[in-house]
Write a protein that holds these residues in place. Sequence first.
Motif, PDB file in Angstrom:
ATOM      1  N   LEU A   8     -10.280  15.445  19.873  1.00 30.33           N
ATOM      2  CA  LEU A   8     -11.408  14.817  19.193  1.00 30.33           C
ATOM      3  C   LEU A   8     -11.618  13.440  19.815  1.00 30.33           C
ATOM      4  O   LEU A   8     -10.693  12.628  19.847  1.00 30.33           O
ATOM      5  CB  LEU A   8     -11.128  14.693  17.695  1.00 30.33           C
ATOM      6  N   ALA A   9     -12.822  13.184  20.323  1.00 27.78           N
ATOM      7  CA  ALA A   9     -13.140  11.869  20.893  1.00 27.78           C
ATOM      8  C   ALA A   9     -13.885  11.051  19.849  1.00 27.78           C
ATOM      9  O   ALA A   9     -14.906  11.486  19.313  1.00 27.78           O
ATOM     10  CB  ALA A   9     -14.000  12.027  22.141  1.00 27.78           C
ATOM     11  N   VAL A  10     -13.355   9.859  19.560  1.00 29.67           N
ATOM     12  CA  VAL A  10     -13.974   8.941  18.609  1.00 29.67           C
ATOM     13  C   VAL A  10     -14.453   7.746  19.400  1.00 29.67           C
ATOM     14  O   VAL A  10     -13.654   7.051  20.047  1.00 29.67           O
ATOM     15  CB  VAL A  10     -12.990   8.522  17.492  1.00 29.67           C
TER      16      VAL A  10
ATOM     17  N   ALA B 142      -3.735  16.839  14.152  1.00 23.78           N
ATOM     18  CA  ALA B 142      -3.682  15.802  15.185  1.00 23.78           C
ATOM     19  C   ALA B 142      -2.245  15.564  15.606  1.00 23.78           C
ATOM     20  O   ALA B 142      -1.330  15.544  14.775  1.00 23.78           O
ATOM     21  CB  ALA B 142      -4.286  14.503  14.658  1.00 23.78           C
ATOM     22  N   ASP B 143      -2.042  15.383  16.915  1.00 22.65           N
ATOM     23  CA  ASP B 143      -0.707  15.117  17.442  1.00 22.65           C
ATOM     24  C   ASP B 143      -0.093  13.878  16.804  1.00 22.65           C
ATOM     25  O   ASP B 143       1.115  13.821  16.588  1.00 22.65           O
ATOM     26  CB  ASP B 143      -0.747  14.927  18.966  1.00 22.65           C
ATOM     27  N   ASP B 144      -0.923  12.876  16.481  1.00 20.78           N
ATOM     28  CA  ASP B 144      -0.407  11.632  15.900  1.00 20.78           C
ATOM     29  C   ASP B 144      -0.406  11.652  14.369  1.00 20.78           C
ATOM     30  O   ASP B 144      -0.085  10.654  13.741  1.00 20.78           O
ATOM     31  CB  ASP B 144      -1.193  10.426  16.417  1.00 20.78           C
TER      32      ASP B 144
ATOM     33  N   ALA C  33      -9.047   8.994  21.915  1.00 23.46           N
ATOM     34  CA  ALA C  33      -8.924  10.450  22.020  1.00 23.46           C
ATOM     35  C   ALA C  33      -7.797  10.891  21.105  1.00 23.46           C
ATOM     36  O   ALA C  33      -6.712  10.298  21.119  1.00 23.46           O
ATOM     37  CB  ALA C  33      -8.637  10.862  23.453  1.00 23.46           C
ATOM     38  N   TYR C  34      -8.059  11.922  20.326  1.00 26.54           N
ATOM     39  CA  TYR C  34      -7.092  12.434  19.362  1.00 26.54           C
ATOM     40  C   TYR C  34      -6.809  13.911  19.655  1.00 26.54           C
ATOM     41  O   TYR C  34      -7.512  14.783  19.165  1.00 26.54           O
ATOM     42  CB  TYR C  34      -7.605  12.247  17.934  1.00 26.54           C
ATOM     43  N   PRO C  35      -5.775  14.180  20.472  1.00 25.23           N
ATOM     44  CA  PRO C  35      -5.418  15.573  20.753  1.00 25.23           C
ATOM     45  C   PRO C  35      -4.963  16.264  19.469  1.00 25.23           C
ATOM     46  O   PRO C  35      -4.353  15.639  18.597  1.00 25.23           O
ATOM     47  CB  PRO C  35      -4.260  15.470  21.741  1.00 25.23           C
ATOM     48  N   PHE C  36      -5.273  17.575  19.363  1.00 23.38           N
ATOM     49  CA  PHE C  36      -4.826  18.330  18.194  1.00 23.38           C
ATOM     50  C   PHE C  36      -4.375  19.716  18.613  1.00 23.38           C
ATOM     51  O   PHE C  36      -4.604  20.160  19.739  1.00 23.38           O
ATOM     52  CB  PHE C  36      -5.912  18.393  17.115  1.00 23.38           C
ATOM     53  N   VAL C  37      -3.707  20.400  17.682  1.00 25.76           N
ATOM     54  CA  VAL C  37      -3.115  21.711  17.948  1.00 25.76           C
ATOM     55  C   VAL C  37      -3.202  22.556  16.684  1.00 25.76           C
ATOM     56  O   VAL C  37      -3.340  22.018  15.586  1.00 25.76           O
ATOM     57  CB  VAL C  37      -1.634  21.546  18.398  1.00 25.76           C
TER      58      VAL C  37
END
Length: 139
Positions: A135-137, A94-96, A120-124
């Motif tokens: 990932l949408a929570v 996760a970006d965060d 929304a949790y962008p990841f890489v």
Amino acid sequence: MKLRTTSLALLTVALVALVALVAAGCSSDAEPAAAPATEPAKESITTEAPRTEGSVDGPTIQIEGFAFSALDPVAPGTEIVVANLDGAQHTLTADDGSFNSGGLDAGSTITITAPDVPGAYPFVCNIHPSMIGSLAVDG
């Protein structure tokens, strides 16, 4: 005519060599990049033994063809299986920093837990930065 044939042969050899170099770079066994400075919550990651194909239950993000599959929105705290179906190691980070699979070997799985806060949790993939997803929570 002989010069043209020789030039074409040299060009073909150079092209084959270039393709081999690119393919070798994509299948590197290099160690993953360092994890983000933010540590994930202690209960956000649970490692598991590799599963056999067809045994994955529940929400799953598959890594295949150097891409992440899409996943419908999940509830906070949902356990999500991450299955690496590729022949190379990947991460799902996760970006965060709210979740980080660490290096996920080819053919293995890991379970991550969706964050408790909707959003929304962008990841890489830290190994292959062109691989991104989100990932949408839902609350």
